[in-house]
Design an enzyme around this catalytic site. Structure first.
Site, short mmCIF file in Angstrom:
data_model
loop_
_atom_site.label_atom_id
_atom_site.label_comp_id
_atom_site.label_asym_id
_atom_site.label_seq_id
_atom_site.Cartn_x
_atom_site.Cartn_y
_atom_site.Cartn_z
N THR A 1 -38.05 -80.52 -39.99
CA THR A 1 -37.43 -80.16 -41.27
C THR A 1 -38.52 -79.78 -42.28
O THR A 1 -39.59 -80.38 -42.28
CB THR A 1 -36.59 -81.34 -41.81
OG1 THR A 1 -35.51 -81.58 -40.90
CG2 THR A 1 -36.04 -81.07 -43.20
N ASP B 1 -42.82 -80.49 -35.98
CA ASP B 1 -42.39 -80.91 -37.31
C ASP B 1 -43.54 -80.77 -38.30
O ASP B 1 -44.69 -80.54 -37.89
CB ASP B 1 -41.90 -82.37 -37.26
CG ASP B 1 -40.99 -82.74 -38.43
OD1 ASP B 1 -40.41 -83.85 -38.40
OD2 ASP B 1 -40.85 -81.92 -39.36
N ALA C 1 -45.50 -82.07 -42.14
CA ALA C 1 -45.94 -83.32 -42.78
C ALA C 1 -46.35 -83.00 -44.21
O ALA C 1 -46.70 -81.87 -44.54
CB ALA C 1 -47.12 -83.94 -42.02
N GLU D 1 -36.29 -87.80 -38.63
CA GLU D 1 -37.59 -87.32 -38.13
C GLU D 1 -38.32 -88.43 -37.39
O GLU D 1 -38.95 -88.22 -36.36
CB GLU D 1 -38.46 -86.83 -39.29
CG GLU D 1 -37.98 -85.52 -39.88
CD GLU D 1 -38.78 -85.12 -41.10
OE1 GLU D 1 -39.29 -86.02 -41.81
OE2 GLU D 1 -38.90 -83.92 -41.37
O1 DER Z 1 -39.78 -83.97 -45.20
C1 DER Z 1 -40.57 -83.83 -44.27
O2 DER Z 1 -40.99 -84.77 -43.54
C2 DER Z 1 -41.15 -82.47 -44.06
O3 DER Z 1 -41.55 -82.29 -42.72
C3 DER Z 1 -42.34 -82.41 -44.98
O4 DER Z 1 -43.15 -83.49 -44.67
C4 DER Z 1 -43.14 -81.13 -44.84
O5 DER Z 1 -42.47 -80.17 -45.55
P1 DER Z 1 -43.16 -78.74 -45.80
O6 DER Z 1 -43.44 -78.20 -44.41
O7 DER Z 1 -42.11 -77.96 -46.52
O8 DER Z 1 -44.42 -78.98 -46.59
#
Ligand code: DER
Length: 224
Positions: free
Chosen positions: A28, A83, A85, A105
Site C-alpha cells: 500500500t 511493499d 516503507a 501489511e
Molecule cells: O503505509 C505504509 O506502510 C506505506 O507502505 C508507507 O509506509 C509508504 O508509503 P509511500 O510509498 O507512499 O511513501
C-alpha cells in the site's frame, strides 16, 4: 519528479523476483503503486499470480488492473510481497503505516517468505524515529493506550483526516507516536506489542528480507 523515478526503478527491480504461480502480497502507498502497475503489465503478458492486498485501496487498484486476488483470511502462506516503507535503516528495520495500512501489511509480511521493501532514497535513515511510529488502536482503549505510550516516553497524537479521526480498514483509529530517535527498535516493538488495545504498530523489525532503494537512476539493494 526524482522521487517518483526512484520509486519506479525500485519497483521494476523488485518485480523481477516474482515467479510463475507465486502468491504475491501487494503493498500500500505511492511506491507500492508503481509495483502494482508493473505486476499488472506482467500479468497482461502471461504472468500467472494471485495477489493478496494489504488494504482496500490496493484491492480496488489491483482489481481495476486485472490482477486476480485472494482474500487474506484464506491465505496460508505468501511467496513474495512488494511493499513500501516510511523509513528504513541498514539493519532492514522499518517504520510503516504512513498510509494507515500497517495491520494488514504486518500480517501479510509475517506470512511472506520473501518480503521486499521498495523505497526512494529519502526513506533511508541512520536511526529510525524521524517519522512518528503509527499505532493502530481500538478506539475504546485510546486513553489507556495514550497513557502507556507516555510511560514509554512516546507522545501520541490521534491521526486526523478531513477534520475527523482517520479510520482504518479495520474500523480502528491511528495514533502517531513520537519517541524521538529510536535506539532499540526490537525492545520498543516488544513493549508496544504488550499494550492492550494496540492492534498493530508500525515498527517492522526483521520482517524485511531486502530493501531495494532507488538512488538517482540506479538501485541499491540492502540485504541481511
Ligand atoms: O503505509 C505504509 O506502510 C506505506 O507502505 C508507507 O509506509 C509508504 O508509503 P509511500 O510509498 O507512499 O511513501
Amino acid at each position: 519528479d526524482n522521487r517518483d523515478l526512484e520509486k519506479q526503478i525500485a519497483a521494476r527491480e523488485a518485480v523481477k523476483f516474482i515467479r510463475q504461480n507465486d502468491i504475491v502480497g501487494l503493498g500500500t502507498g505511492s511506491t507500492a503503486f508503481f509495483a502494482i502497475q508493473e505486476i499488472a503489465l506482467l500479468v497482461k503478458n502471461g504472468l500467472k499470480i494471485k495477489g493478496v492486498p494489504t488494504s482496500e485501496n490496493t484491492a480496488a487498484l489491483a482489481v481495476s488492473l486485472g490482477i486476480e486476488l485472494l482474500p487474506l483470511e484464506e491465505v496460508k502462506g505468501i511467496d513474495i510481497t512488494i511493499d513500501g516503507a516510511d523509513e528504513f535503516d541498514e539493519q532492514l528495520n522499518l517504520v510503516k503505516g504512513g498510509g494507515g495500512a500497517l495491520f494488514r501489511e504486518k500480517i501479510v509480511a509475517s506470512l511472506t517468505k520473501n518480503e521486499i521493501i521498495i523505497a526512494d532514497s529519502g526513506k533511508l535513515v541512520k536511526q529510525l524515529g524521524k517519522f512518528k511510529v503509527p499505532v493502530e488502536v481500538v478506539p475504546l482503549a485510546l486513553n489507556y493506550v495514550l497513557q502507556q505510550l507516555a510511560e514509554l516516553n512516546g507522545k501520541g497524537e490521534v491521526r486526523m483526516k478531513d477534520n475527523a479521526r482517520f479510520i482504518t480498514d479495520n474500523h480502528n483509529i491511528i495514533v502517531d507516536a513520537d519517541f524521538g530517535l529510536i535506539t532499540d527498535a526490537t525492545g520498543l516493538a516488544e513493549s508496544l506489542n504488550r499494550i492492550e488495545g494496540v492492534l498493530a504498530h508500525g515498527l517492522f523489525v526483521q520482517l524485511a528480507s531486502k530493501v531495494i532503494m532507488g538512488k538517482g537512476t540506479q538501485t541499491i539493494i540492502y540485504a541481511k
